[in-house]
Design a protein around this motif. Structure first.
Motif, PDB file in Angstrom:
ATOM      1  N   ALA A 227      -3.373   5.851   1.208  1.00  0.00           N
ATOM      2  CA  ALA A 227      -5.013   5.371   1.551  1.00  0.00           C
ATOM      3  C   ALA A 227      -5.475   6.876   2.149  1.00  0.00           C
TER       4      ALA A 227
ATOM      5  N   LEU B  50      -4.128   2.128   7.396  1.00  0.00           N
ATOM      6  CA  LEU B  50      -3.413   1.646   6.101  1.00  0.00           C
ATOM      7  C   LEU B  50      -2.196   2.357   5.687  1.00  0.00           C
ATOM      8  N   ARG B  51      -2.197   3.562   6.190  1.00  0.00           N
ATOM      9  CA  ARG B  51      -0.919   4.429   5.927  1.00  0.00           C
ATOM     10  C   ARG B  51       0.169   4.263   6.751  1.00  0.00           C
TER      11      ARG B  51
ATOM     12  N   ALA C 294      -8.143   4.447   6.977  1.00  0.00           N
ATOM     13  CA  ALA C 294      -7.138   4.985   6.106  1.00  0.00           C
ATOM     14  C   ALA C 294      -5.746   5.381   7.096  1.00  0.00           C
TER      15      ALA C 294
ATOM     16  N   ILE D  73      -7.746   3.331  -1.750  1.00  0.00           N
ATOM     17  CA  ILE D  73      -6.155   2.809  -1.479  1.00  0.00           C
ATOM     18  C   ILE D  73      -5.614   2.888  -2.575  1.00  0.00           C
TER      19      ILE D  73
ATOM     20  N   ARG E 205      -5.606   0.923  -7.806  1.00  0.00           N
ATOM     21  CA  ARG E 205      -6.532   1.682  -7.291  1.00  0.00           C
ATOM     22  C   ARG E 205      -8.059   1.340  -6.971  1.00  0.00           C
TER      23      ARG E 205
ATOM     24  N   GLN F 299     -11.412   0.981  -3.915  1.00  0.00           N
ATOM     25  CA  GLN F 299     -12.128   1.610  -2.856  1.00  0.00           C
ATOM     26  C   GLN F 299     -12.685   0.377  -1.919  1.00  0.00           C
TER      27      GLN F 299
ATOM     28  N   ILE G 137       0.919  -1.181  -0.034  1.00  0.00           N
ATOM     29  CA  ILE G 137      -0.092   0.115   0.089  1.00  0.00           C
ATOM     30  C   ILE G 137       0.685   1.256   0.111  1.00  0.00           C
TER      31      ILE G 137
END
Length: 619
Positions: free
Chosen positions: A340, A420-421, A417, A354, A401, A403, A337
């Protein structure tokens, strides 16, 4: 001649008021406290937690001085102040039992802390005490070793998968592809595919060093990471670990933690004020990884907990959509990833957008191309336990990419988000050195540092007033202003004071009084030369200024060099040292001159000044 305009006196008064206002908070001390924060990335702590904590304390007949919620952006923390350490220790146990129903899998972290006793009106003005370093406040010190072998193994594994994908995508036939230590060996039967593979890998993966090997089994292309790629991989792993650790220690509410690199593969973590070592180790050692997995739809919905699972599947009981059976082999992990963010889908419902890197996008396309209409889940792993974040239906082939829809609220989308980051530790770490400094030792260090500064100030004051009389008193007052302004600046900047910083304050006293000595001796010299007292005072301040400026600028250059090139305690010393030079120049020249002007400036027929014995050449 020796008079300041009114605006200068007003300016000095404002500076003194500023110094006093921001110095005072350092004398109020601290109270024992307990801090409550979330132990899970998916559990958000809100203001309602204050009531739950207060109810638990009331049930145990424990009285707190105050309790409040502090918003830390993506999460929050509850801080409870107590009158003494006995109540603090009892309250920690009570709160843990009340909030964590399962002691083996706690949902909340309860840790010891200290809170400043600064009045609310001062805190409203951002007048806060200085942060105290590990050697003054006590706390824990960890030296952590990054497992570089694991870093390289992970990178080689990812490179092996990427090389295989490149060859398959270009339809280049190879007889075998295997890893041998830190090398990837690809075998070919013919020269043509060998040359094609070498060209493709050289163009698409420039970080590889390629070499040809001929043996009895045929042609072999050996690939390994070049030295620049190896160095960059290790650098990025250590930096990612430092970044992740910085986010984690925020949960402990540590003021000014020290997280810095030491050498090539070691990280120093210092947590001032933290006495619960086991809790600190638990926070620092947490691992949080994300995986995208396919749902094993051979298991009937509703019978997951009783069904017989295949060796390739496992059951998840916690999270949204649980219980659910997922395949063990992930489609992608959080390492793929790249970004996000919270967004809205085509129905204007909260979602998470994402972005994947190149390898992640290719893996996602391959996994979902033939799985339209199937279920896919995102799982967060913390402390070896998985929690299902969402289970969604694949509507179309996914690429770089996509969602995640079906989020409960924009806040939930933002939180996911952020998870995920945030990523995880790039490599496992081992604590190779651990030290705990108790608060008693920190208090002893503070007392010794304070006494050394106090006795040094008293000795200087006694000498100056005996040797220079009234002008010596002016110098002592200016020296006190210098110390006050230095402490106030450190408080405003919220700098961390350590033992080297206290040493810098003591050194500043000696250096600051040197400017007043230059001024007083210059006044004496002017008197020896036959100048009038008023003219001697004016000339003494004006002609000593150039010498004071030169000496302080050269010392400031040395301090800036320590600040730029030093690290750890050296930088702490340099910060206090440089600020002390600036405040000493102001106090010695401006404040001392203002006192002399107030005392002597309005006397038209001044016949003498109280500056000690003036030895004239003809005496």
């Amino acid at each position: 001649m020796n008079r300041y305009p009114l605006w200068k006196y007003v300016m000095i008064a404002l500076v003194l008021a500023f110094g006093a206002l921001y110095t005072v908070p350092n004398f109020f001390g601290e109270s024992p406290a307990v801090q409550v924060s979330s132990a899970k990335a998916t559990l958000k702590l809100g203001p309602d937690a204050v009531d739950r904590v207060q109810q638990a304390l009331s049930a145990a007949s424990l009285r707190s001085e105050s309790a409040f919620f502090e918003d830390l952006g993506n999460n929050g923390t509850v801080r409870v102040r107590f009158a003494n350490t006995d109540l603090q220790f009892r309250a920690k146990s009570v709160i843990e039992q009340a909030l964590n129903k399962d002691a083996t899998d706690p949902s909340y972290l309860v840790a010891f802390n200290l809170l400043p006793n600064t009045p609310a009106w001062l805190q409203g003005l951002r007048a806060l005490p200085m942060y105290l370093g590990l050697d003054l406040r006590g706390g824990v010190h960890f030296l952590m070793q990054v497992d570089t072998r694991a870093v390289m193994a992970k990178r080689i594994q990812a490179t092996q998968a990427a090389a295989r994908a490149q060859l398959v995508e270009k339809k280049i036939r190879f007889a075998g592809l295997a890893r041998n230590g830190d090398m990837i060996e690809i075998r070919f039967r013919d020269r043509e595919p060998f040359d094609a593979a070498r060209d493709v890998l050289a163009a698409q993966m420039p970080e590889l060093a390629l070499s040809e090997v001929n043996d009895a089994e045929g042609l072999m292309l050996r690939a390994s990471l070049n030295p620049q790629a190896v160095k960059r991989t290790l650098e990025e792993a250590v930096q990612q670990n430092i970044s992740t650790l910085s986010k984690r220690v925020n949960e402990l509410g540590v003021a000014e933690p020290v997280i810095q690199r030491q050498g090539a593969d070691r990280i120093v973590v210092q947590l001032p004020g933290v006495q619960d070592v086991s809790r600190a180790k638990d926070i620092i050692g947490r691992t949080a990884t994300l995986e995208v997995r396919m749902v094993d739809e051979s298991v009937t919905r509703g019978s997951e907990e009783t069904a017989t699972l295949s060796p390739a599947s496992e059951l998840f009981k916690v999270g949204k959509g649980a219980p659910v059976v997922l395949y063990k082999d992930p489609v992608i992990t959080g390492d793929y990833i790249s970004n996000a963010g919270a967004a809205f889908d085509q129905n204007q419902q909260p979602s998470v957008s994402i972005d994947l890197n190149g390898d992640g996008g290719r893996r996602m396309r391959e996994a979902t191309r033939e799985k339209v209409g199937k279920l896919m889940a995102i799982v967060l792993f913390e402390k070896g336990k998985g929690e299902v974040l969402t289970v969604a239906t694949i509507r179309d082939e996914l690429g770089s990419r996509f969602q995640i829809t079906g989020m409960e609220s924009p806040t939930a989308a933002s939180d996911l988000a952020l998870l995920l980051r945030a990523g995880s530790l790039a490599a496992p770490m081992e604590i190779i050195e651990e030290r705990t400094i108790g608060p008693q030792l920190g208090a002893e260090n503070i007392a010794k540092g304070f006494n050394s500064t106090l006795y040094g100030f008293a000795a200087i004051a006694a000498f100056m007033m005996v040797y220079y009389l009234l002008f010596g008193a002016f110098s002592v007052f200016a020296l006190g202003v210098n110390v006050m302004l230095l402490i106030s600046l450190l408080s405003v900047l919220q700098a961390t004071l350590t033992l080297p910083g206290i040493a810098a304050i003591a050194l500043t006293l000696g250096m600051a009084i040197d400017a007043n000595v230059l001024i007083n001796e210059r006044i004496r010299e002017e008197l020896r030369n036959g100048n009038s007292p008023q003219a001697a005072i004016a000339a003494g301040f004006e002609r000593a200024w150039a010498t004071i400026l030169d000496s302080n600028v050269t010392t400031l250059i040395a301090g800036l060099a320590l600040l730029i090139f030093g690290s750890g305690p050296i930088r702490g010393f340099a910060v206090v040292h440089c600020l002390g030079i600036l405040t000493s120049m102001f106090s010695a020249v401006v404040v001392a001159r203002a006192l002399a002007n107030l005392w002597y400036g309005r006397r038209k027929k001044l016949t003498s000044v109280s500056i000690g014995q003036v030895w004239k050449p003809n005496a």
